[in-house]
Design a protein around this motif. Structure first.
Motif, short mmCIF file in Angstrom:
data_model
loop_
_atom_site.label_atom_id
_atom_site.label_comp_id
_atom_site.label_asym_id
_atom_site.label_seq_id
_atom_site.Cartn_x
_atom_site.Cartn_y
_atom_site.Cartn_z
N LEU A 61 -69.47 17.50 15.54
CA LEU A 61 -68.88 18.66 16.20
C LEU A 61 -69.26 19.91 15.42
O LEU A 61 -69.36 19.87 14.19
N VAL A 62 -69.46 21.02 16.13
CA VAL A 62 -69.75 22.30 15.49
C VAL A 62 -68.69 23.29 15.94
O VAL A 62 -68.48 23.50 17.14
N VAL A 63 -68.00 23.91 14.97
CA VAL A 63 -66.95 24.90 15.25
C VAL A 63 -67.49 26.28 14.91
O VAL A 63 -67.98 26.50 13.80
N ASN A 64 -67.39 27.21 15.86
CA ASN A 64 -67.78 28.60 15.63
C ASN A 64 -66.62 29.51 16.01
O ASN A 64 -66.07 29.40 17.12
N LEU A 65 -66.21 30.39 15.09
CA LEU A 65 -65.17 31.37 15.38
C LEU A 65 -65.80 32.60 16.01
O LEU A 65 -66.82 33.09 15.54
N MET A 66 -65.16 33.12 17.07
CA MET A 66 -65.75 34.19 17.85
C MET A 66 -65.17 35.56 17.54
O MET A 66 -65.83 36.57 17.69
N GLY A 67 -63.90 35.64 17.14
CA GLY A 67 -63.24 36.93 16.93
C GLY A 67 -63.60 37.54 15.60
O GLY A 67 -64.34 37.00 14.79
N ASN A 68 -63.03 38.73 15.35
CA ASN A 68 -63.25 39.45 14.10
C ASN A 68 -61.93 39.61 13.34
O ASN A 68 -60.85 39.48 13.90
N GLY A 69 -62.04 39.90 12.06
CA GLY A 69 -60.84 40.14 11.26
C GLY A 69 -60.34 38.87 10.58
O GLY A 69 -60.74 37.76 10.88
N ARG A 70 -59.41 39.06 9.67
CA ARG A 70 -58.89 37.94 8.89
C ARG A 70 -58.10 36.97 9.75
O ARG A 70 -57.94 35.80 9.40
N ALA A 71 -57.59 37.44 10.88
CA ALA A 71 -56.84 36.54 11.77
C ALA A 71 -57.74 35.48 12.40
O ALA A 71 -57.26 34.48 12.90
N GLN A 72 -59.04 35.71 12.35
CA GLN A 72 -59.98 34.77 12.96
C GLN A 72 -60.90 34.19 11.89
O GLN A 72 -62.11 34.10 12.08
N ILE A 84 -58.02 14.07 6.10
CA ILE A 84 -57.09 12.96 5.94
C ILE A 84 -56.81 12.28 7.28
O ILE A 84 -56.31 11.15 7.32
N LEU A 85 -57.18 12.93 8.39
CA LEU A 85 -56.96 12.35 9.71
C LEU A 85 -57.99 11.27 9.98
O LEU A 85 -59.17 11.41 9.63
N PRO A 86 -57.59 10.17 10.62
CA PRO A 86 -58.50 9.04 10.84
C PRO A 86 -59.66 9.37 11.77
O PRO A 86 -60.72 8.73 11.69
N GLU A 87 -59.48 10.34 12.67
CA GLU A 87 -60.55 10.65 13.62
C GLU A 87 -61.59 11.62 13.06
O GLU A 87 -62.55 11.96 13.75
N ILE A 88 -61.41 12.08 11.83
CA ILE A 88 -62.38 12.99 11.21
C ILE A 88 -62.88 12.36 9.91
O ILE A 88 -62.12 12.13 8.98
N GLU A 89 -64.18 12.12 9.86
CA GLU A 89 -64.80 11.46 8.70
C GLU A 89 -65.08 12.45 7.58
O GLU A 89 -64.74 12.22 6.42
N SER A 90 -65.72 13.56 7.91
CA SER A 90 -66.07 14.55 6.88
C SER A 90 -66.24 15.93 7.52
O SER A 90 -66.50 16.05 8.71
N ILE A 91 -66.09 16.96 6.68
CA ILE A 91 -66.18 18.35 7.14
C ILE A 91 -67.07 19.13 6.18
O ILE A 91 -66.93 19.03 4.96
N ALA A 92 -67.99 19.90 6.76
CA ALA A 92 -68.88 20.76 5.95
C ALA A 92 -68.79 22.19 6.47
O ALA A 92 -69.52 22.58 7.38
N PRO A 93 -67.87 23.01 5.92
CA PRO A 93 -67.81 24.42 6.31
C PRO A 93 -69.03 25.15 5.74
O PRO A 93 -69.58 24.76 4.71
N THR A 94 -69.45 26.20 6.41
CA THR A 94 -70.60 26.98 5.90
C THR A 94 -70.35 28.48 6.05
O THR A 94 -69.68 28.92 6.97
N ALA A 215 -68.20 25.62 10.91
CA ALA A 215 -67.95 24.35 10.23
C ALA A 215 -68.53 23.21 11.05
O ALA A 215 -68.52 23.24 12.28
N TYR A 216 -69.05 22.20 10.33
CA TYR A 216 -69.54 20.98 10.96
C TYR A 216 -68.56 19.85 10.64
O TYR A 216 -68.16 19.68 9.49
N LEU A 217 -68.18 19.10 11.68
CA LEU A 217 -67.24 17.99 11.50
C LEU A 217 -67.85 16.73 12.07
O LEU A 217 -68.50 16.76 13.13
N GLU A 218 -67.62 15.63 11.39
CA GLU A 218 -68.18 14.35 11.83
C GLU A 218 -67.05 13.36 12.08
O GLU A 218 -66.15 13.20 11.25
N ALA A 219 -67.10 12.70 13.24
CA ALA A 219 -66.15 11.63 13.55
C ALA A 219 -66.71 10.32 13.02
O ALA A 219 -67.93 10.15 12.92
N PRO A 220 -65.83 9.35 12.67
CA PRO A 220 -66.32 8.07 12.13
C PRO A 220 -67.23 7.33 13.10
O PRO A 220 -68.23 6.75 12.71
#
Length: 392
Positions: A61-72, A84-94, A215-220
């Motif tokens: 999965l690839v997560v991209n934030l669209m808004g501006n400012g610290r709230a986003q 720690i959730l079973p459905e998420i294997e690893s996370i690589a923020p960039t 961020a990139y997220l990988e499911a098991p």
């Protein structure tokens, strides 16, 4: 008069003036060759895109934030708690700094700096050629270490192993701990080959990049991808109090989007190439009208000794068809040659020949000859013998 005799007569007629015939064919040759070359480049690009995404697996999965400012913005520690959730294997923020000045000794060049963690290398399926990857301790202690891509290493160090050397990134000294093996283009937009990868916390603080927006997220497993996407969506919606400030894409969506964009561009270029075929058809019609004028007495003599209107019509129509067909055949050979030779000129752009499409282009060129040759042939067949014989 059978088809073979008509074809033989047509070839004999058009080869009597080879230069004029070749110039007449030129539009058809260029049109067919362009269509075949562009289609092969488009299909090669599509195949390359599929291989890139398949190499990363189908559970990303690839997560991209669209808004501006610290709230986003995302906090690193908060985001990593999702592991720690079973459905998420690893996370690589960039985080990315484009156009950073990277300097070693007297060599200096602009590259993108990617700030990330140790999971990035496994998620992006990158391989270390020498040295090591960034490890969790580098992120924790904000070490000023870097892993450089193959293109960066080639430009700054040539054939020398860069591991252990120090580079200057926008005035900050980093120690190189690893060099990546060549990989090629990346779905993230910046290829690891032409990037410098540093610990994410170091990048944020050193280059004042703000918080995480990608961020990139990988499911098991693939079958857990939907659950992972739902979890991340709920997390971000709760954090930002809205579902409009972010976009979550899976591999299929990303691949289909890039394939659609590539296909759209290819179709537009093919449309331009088909216009060349139509222009070639106009050229054939023009030359056939000239030919009718030049052979008016011949037409009159043939009609006076018994040739019927359909005989004259068929003869001139066959000549136009043979001209366009030979032009299409030459264009086919030229297009195949260009498709095979293009990767030698541009190794980063693969091609994939489609002989089926080449056959369609050839048949279309013949059809162009029939359509644009119909009017001159009809005009020739309507000439009256007495008027044709009086023509000087």
């Amino acid at each position: 008069m059978n088809i073979l005799e008509l074809v033989t007569m047509a070839i004999r007629t058009i080869t009597a003036k080879p230069m004029r015939t070749l110039l007449t064919m030129l539009g058809v040759i260029i049109g067919v060759a362009s269509v075949i070359t562009l289609v092969s480049i488009g299909q090669g690009t599509t195949e390359q895109i599929e291989k890139q995404y398949e190499s990363l697996g189908t559970n990303l999965l690839v997560v991209n934030l669209m808004g501006n400012g610290r709230a986003q913005q995302l906090d690193y520690e908060e985001l990593m708690e999702l592991e720690i959730l079973p459905e998420i294997e690893s996370i690589a923020p960039t985080v990315t700094k484009s156009g950073a000045n990277v300097k070693y000794d007297r060599e200096s060049e602009s590259y993108s700096v990617i700030g990330t963690n140790d999971r990035y290398f496994s998620l992006m399926k990158t391989e270390i050629e020498s040295g090591r990857e960034i490890v969790e301790a580098d992120v924790e202690f904000r070490n000023q270490v870097a892993v450089i891509g193959s293109e960066v290493a080639k430009t700054l160090f040539g054939k020398v192993d860069p591991v252990g050397q120090e580079i200057n990134i926008d005035g900050i000294v980093f120690t190189i701990v690893g060099k990546l093996a060549p990989k090629g283009s990346s779905i993230g937009g910046t290829s690891p080959d032409s990037a410098v990868i540093v610990p994410i916390v170091t990048a944020i603080r050193t280059f004042k990049l703000g918080q995480i927006r990608t961020a990139y997220l990988e499911a098991p497993e693939v079958d857990q991808l939907t659950a992972a996407q739902t979890t991340v969506t709920q997390f971000l919606t709760g954090k930002f109090k809205s579902s409009n400030g972010f976009r979550i894409s899976n591999q299929d969506e990303l691949m289909n989007a890039r394939k659609e964009a590539s296909s759209s561009l290819t179709n537009q270029l093919i449309s331009v190439a088909l216009i060349s075929l139509l222009v070639g058809g106009i050229g054939i019609m023009n030359i056939m009208l000239v030919t009718v004028s030049e052979r008016t007495r011949e037409i009159g003599i043939r009609k006076s000794i018994g040739a019927q209107r359909r005989h004259i019509l068929t003869q001139f129509l066959m000549e136009a068809t043979v001209i366009s067909g030979l032009g299409g055949l030459l264009g086919l050979l030229l297009g195949v040659g260009a498709s095979l030779g293009w990767p030698m000129v541009n190794p980063d752009q693969p091609t994939k020949l489609s002989l089926d499409f080449g056959l369609y282009a050839l048949l279309f060129s013949v059809l162009v000859g029939v359509i644009f040759g119909l009017y001159p042939a009809n005009k020739a067949s309507r000439l009256k013998p007495i008027d044709a014989l009086r023509f000087d």
